[in-house]
Motif scaffolding. Structure first.
Motif, PDB file in Angstrom:
ATOM      1  N   ASP A   1      62.368  39.430  47.330  1.00  0.00           N
ATOM      2  CA  ASP A   1      62.638  39.284  48.767  1.00  0.00           C
ATOM      3  C   ASP A   1      64.133  39.373  49.035  1.00  0.00           C
ATOM      4  O   ASP A   1      64.953  39.147  48.149  1.00  0.00           O
ATOM      5  N   ASN A   2      64.483  39.658  50.287  1.00  0.00           N
ATOM      6  CA  ASN A   2      65.893  39.700  50.662  1.00  0.00           C
ATOM      7  C   ASN A   2      66.101  39.056  52.021  1.00  0.00           C
ATOM      8  O   ASN A   2      65.147  38.867  52.780  1.00  0.00           O
ATOM      9  N   VAL A   3      67.360  38.696  52.301  1.00  0.00           N
ATOM     10  CA  VAL A   3      67.740  38.097  53.582  1.00  0.00           C
ATOM     11  C   VAL A   3      69.011  38.772  54.081  1.00  0.00           C
ATOM     12  O   VAL A   3      69.811  39.280  53.296  1.00  0.00           O
ATOM     13  N   ALA A   4      69.177  38.753  55.393  1.00  0.00           N
ATOM     14  CA  ALA A   4      70.400  39.270  56.008  1.00  0.00           C
ATOM     15  C   ALA A   4      71.484  38.202  55.930  1.00  0.00           C
ATOM     16  O   ALA A   4      71.211  37.006  56.032  1.00  0.00           O
ATOM     17  N   LEU A   5      72.719  38.641  55.744  1.00  0.00           N
ATOM     18  CA  LEU A   5      73.859  37.733  55.684  1.00  0.00           C
ATOM     19  C   LEU A   5      74.725  37.906  56.921  1.00  0.00           C
ATOM     20  O   LEU A   5      74.847  39.023  57.433  1.00  0.00           O
ATOM     21  N   PRO A   6      75.352  36.837  57.389  1.00  0.00           N
ATOM     22  CA  PRO A   6      76.332  36.983  58.462  1.00  0.00           C
ATOM     23  C   PRO A   6      77.469  37.885  57.978  1.00  0.00           C
ATOM     24  O   PRO A   6      77.857  37.840  56.807  1.00  0.00           O
ATOM     25  N   GLY A   7      78.010  38.701  58.855  1.00  0.00           N
ATOM     26  CA  GLY A   7      79.032  39.663  58.473  1.00  0.00           C
ATOM     27  C   GLY A   7      80.301  39.067  57.906  1.00  0.00           C
ATOM     28  O   GLY A   7      81.044  39.726  57.196  1.00  0.00           O
ATOM     29  N   THR A   8      80.576  37.799  58.190  1.00  0.00           N
ATOM     30  CA  THR A   8      81.826  37.192  57.741  1.00  0.00           C
ATOM     31  C   THR A   8      81.668  36.340  56.481  1.00  0.00           C
ATOM     32  O   THR A   8      82.648  35.804  55.983  1.00  0.00           O
TER      33      THR A   8
ATOM     34  N   MET B   1      68.744  29.139  53.552  1.00  0.00           N
ATOM     35  CA  MET B   1      67.971  30.170  54.234  1.00  0.00           C
ATOM     36  C   MET B   1      66.963  30.800  53.279  1.00  0.00           C
ATOM     37  O   MET B   1      67.202  30.890  52.082  1.00  0.00           O
ATOM     38  N   GLY B   2      65.897  31.278  53.867  1.00  0.00           N
ATOM     39  CA  GLY B   2      64.895  32.037  53.123  1.00  0.00           C
ATOM     40  C   GLY B   2      64.217  32.987  54.072  1.00  0.00           C
ATOM     41  O   GLY B   2      64.748  33.318  55.132  1.00  0.00           O
ATOM     42  N   ALA B   3      63.028  33.429  53.729  1.00  0.00           N
ATOM     43  CA  ALA B   3      62.264  34.305  54.612  1.00  0.00           C
ATOM     44  C   ALA B   3      62.005  33.573  55.923  1.00  0.00           C
ATOM     45  O   ALA B   3      61.637  32.404  55.922  1.00  0.00           O
ATOM     46  N   GLY B   4      62.253  34.217  57.016  1.00  0.00           N
ATOM     47  CA  GLY B   4      62.021  33.583  58.309  1.00  0.00           C
ATOM     48  C   GLY B   4      63.174  32.720  58.785  1.00  0.00           C
ATOM     49  O   GLY B   4      63.063  32.040  59.792  1.00  0.00           O
ATOM     50  N   GLY B   5      64.279  32.689  58.063  1.00  0.00           N
ATOM     51  CA  GLY B   5      65.448  31.949  58.528  1.00  0.00           C
ATOM     52  C   GLY B   5      65.695  30.668  57.769  1.00  0.00           C
ATOM     53  O   GLY B   5      65.321  30.525  56.607  1.00  0.00           O
ATOM     54  N   THR B   6      66.306  29.702  58.467  1.00  0.00           N
ATOM     55  CA  THR B   6      66.711  28.464  57.809  1.00  0.00           C
ATOM     56  C   THR B   6      65.501  27.688  57.307  1.00  0.00           C
ATOM     57  O   THR B   6      64.448  27.661  57.931  1.00  0.00           O
ATOM     58  N   ASP B   7      65.676  27.082  56.166  1.00  0.00           N
ATOM     59  CA  ASP B   7      64.673  26.257  55.497  1.00  0.00           C
ATOM     60  C   ASP B   7      63.448  27.027  55.014  1.00  0.00           C
ATOM     61  O   ASP B   7      62.503  26.419  54.547  1.00  0.00           O
TER      62      ASP B   7
ATOM     63  N   ARG C   1      60.403  29.564  43.860  1.00  0.00           N
ATOM     64  CA  ARG C   1      60.899  30.023  45.155  1.00  0.00           C
ATOM     65  C   ARG C   1      62.412  29.870  45.172  1.00  0.00           C
ATOM     66  O   ARG C   1      62.972  29.073  44.433  1.00  0.00           O
ATOM     67  N   ALA C   2      63.050  30.643  46.053  1.00  0.00           N
ATOM     68  CA  ALA C   2      64.508  30.613  46.125  1.00  0.00           C
ATOM     69  C   ALA C   2      64.976  30.433  47.556  1.00  0.00           C
ATOM     70  O   ALA C   2      64.238  30.703  48.510  1.00  0.00           O
ATOM     71  N   GLN C   3      66.222  29.991  47.686  1.00  0.00           N
ATOM     72  CA  GLN C   3      66.913  29.908  48.970  1.00  0.00           C
ATOM     73  C   GLN C   3      68.371  30.294  48.753  1.00  0.00           C
ATOM     74  O   GLN C   3      68.893  30.144  47.647  1.00  0.00           O
ATOM     75  N   PHE C   4      69.004  30.772  49.817  1.00  0.00           N
ATOM     76  CA  PHE C   4      70.426  31.096  49.822  1.00  0.00           C
ATOM     77  C   PHE C   4      71.121  30.277  50.890  1.00  0.00           C
ATOM     78  O   PHE C   4      70.507  29.872  51.872  1.00  0.00           O
ATOM     79  N   ARG C   5      72.416  30.098  50.713  1.00  0.00           N
ATOM     80  CA  ARG C   5      73.265  29.654  51.803  1.00  0.00           C
ATOM     81  C   ARG C   5      74.594  30.380  51.655  1.00  0.00           C
ATOM     82  O   ARG C   5      74.985  30.768  50.549  1.00  0.00           O
ATOM     83  N   CYS C   6      75.265  30.602  52.769  1.00  0.00           N
ATOM     84  CA  CYS C   6      76.520  31.349  52.719  1.00  0.00           C
ATOM     85  C   CYS C   6      77.458  30.830  53.797  1.00  0.00           C
ATOM     86  O   CYS C   6      77.035  30.187  54.759  1.00  0.00           O
ATOM     87  N   ALA C   7      78.748  31.106  53.598  1.00  0.00           N
ATOM     88  CA  ALA C   7      79.771  30.628  54.527  1.00  0.00           C
ATOM     89  C   ALA C   7      81.044  31.443  54.350  1.00  0.00           C
ATOM     90  O   ALA C   7      81.195  32.186  53.376  1.00  0.00           O
ATOM     91  N   ASP C   8      81.963  31.255  55.286  1.00  0.00           N
ATOM     92  CA  ASP C   8      83.252  31.945  55.257  1.00  0.00           C
ATOM     93  C   ASP C   8      84.206  31.364  54.217  1.00  0.00           C
ATOM     94  O   ASP C   8      85.117  32.040  53.763  1.00  0.00           O
ATOM     95  N   SER C   9      84.012  30.084  53.850  1.00  0.00           N
ATOM     96  CA  SER C   9      84.909  29.432  52.898  1.00  0.00           C
ATOM     97  C   SER C   9      84.099  28.530  51.971  1.00  0.00           C
ATOM     98  O   SER C   9      82.966  28.150  52.294  1.00  0.00           O
ATOM     99  N   LEU C  10      84.698  28.163  50.861  1.00  0.00           N
ATOM    100  CA  LEU C  10      84.034  27.263  49.926  1.00  0.00           C
ATOM    101  C   LEU C  10      83.757  25.913  50.576  1.00  0.00           C
ATOM    102  O   LEU C  10      82.693  25.329  50.401  1.00  0.00           O
ATOM    103  N   GLU C  11      84.694  25.428  51.354  1.00  0.00           N
ATOM    104  CA  GLU C  11      84.519  24.135  52.030  1.00  0.00           C
ATOM    105  C   GLU C  11      83.330  24.184  52.992  1.00  0.00           C
ATOM    106  O   GLU C  11      82.536  23.249  53.071  1.00  0.00           O
ATOM    107  N   ALA C  12      83.208  25.274  53.737  1.00  0.00           N
ATOM    108  CA  ALA C  12      82.107  25.414  54.701  1.00  0.00           C
ATOM    109  C   ALA C  12      80.765  25.616  53.996  1.00  0.00           C
ATOM    110  O   ALA C  12      79.714  25.281  54.559  1.00  0.00           O
TER     111      ALA C  12
END
Length: 89
Positions: A53-60, A40-46, A22-33
């Motif tokens: 499968d795919n997930v939506a990313l925040p625009g920033t 995140m995974g299917a259905g949101g966080t955790d 299984r896989a998860q993603f996380r994303c942020a505006d900066s490396l520090e963040a």
């Protein structure tokens, strides 16, 4: 890339009976963040994603990280991952 709205993860693996990947993603505006971002995974966080499968990313979001979890029900066999592909679009 700028304008990316979704990210898809796929892998090539040997997955014996009673094992899983299984896989998860996380994303942020900066490396520090990124270090404090929620996974995140299917259905949101955790949640978790299966291959394809795919997930939506925040625009920033400009930074993205993934992690794989490999598991076995009875510890007799383990998955063997040969390749991981992350597709943006």
């Amino acid at each position: 890339p700028d304008g990316t709205q979704r990210v898809t993860i796929e892998w090539d693996a040997e997955i014996p009976p009673k094992t899983w990947v299984r896989a998860q993603f996380r994303c942020a505006d900066s490396l520090e963040a990124l270090h404090g971002a929620r996974w995140m995974g299917a259905g949101g966080t955790d949640g978790h994603l299966d291959s394809g499968d795919n997930v939506a990313l925040p625009g920033t979001a400009r930074w993205l990280q993934y992690r794989l979890a490999l598991g076995a029900t009875n510890s007799v066999a383990t998955p063997r991952v040969r390749e991981v592909r992350v597709r943006f679009g």
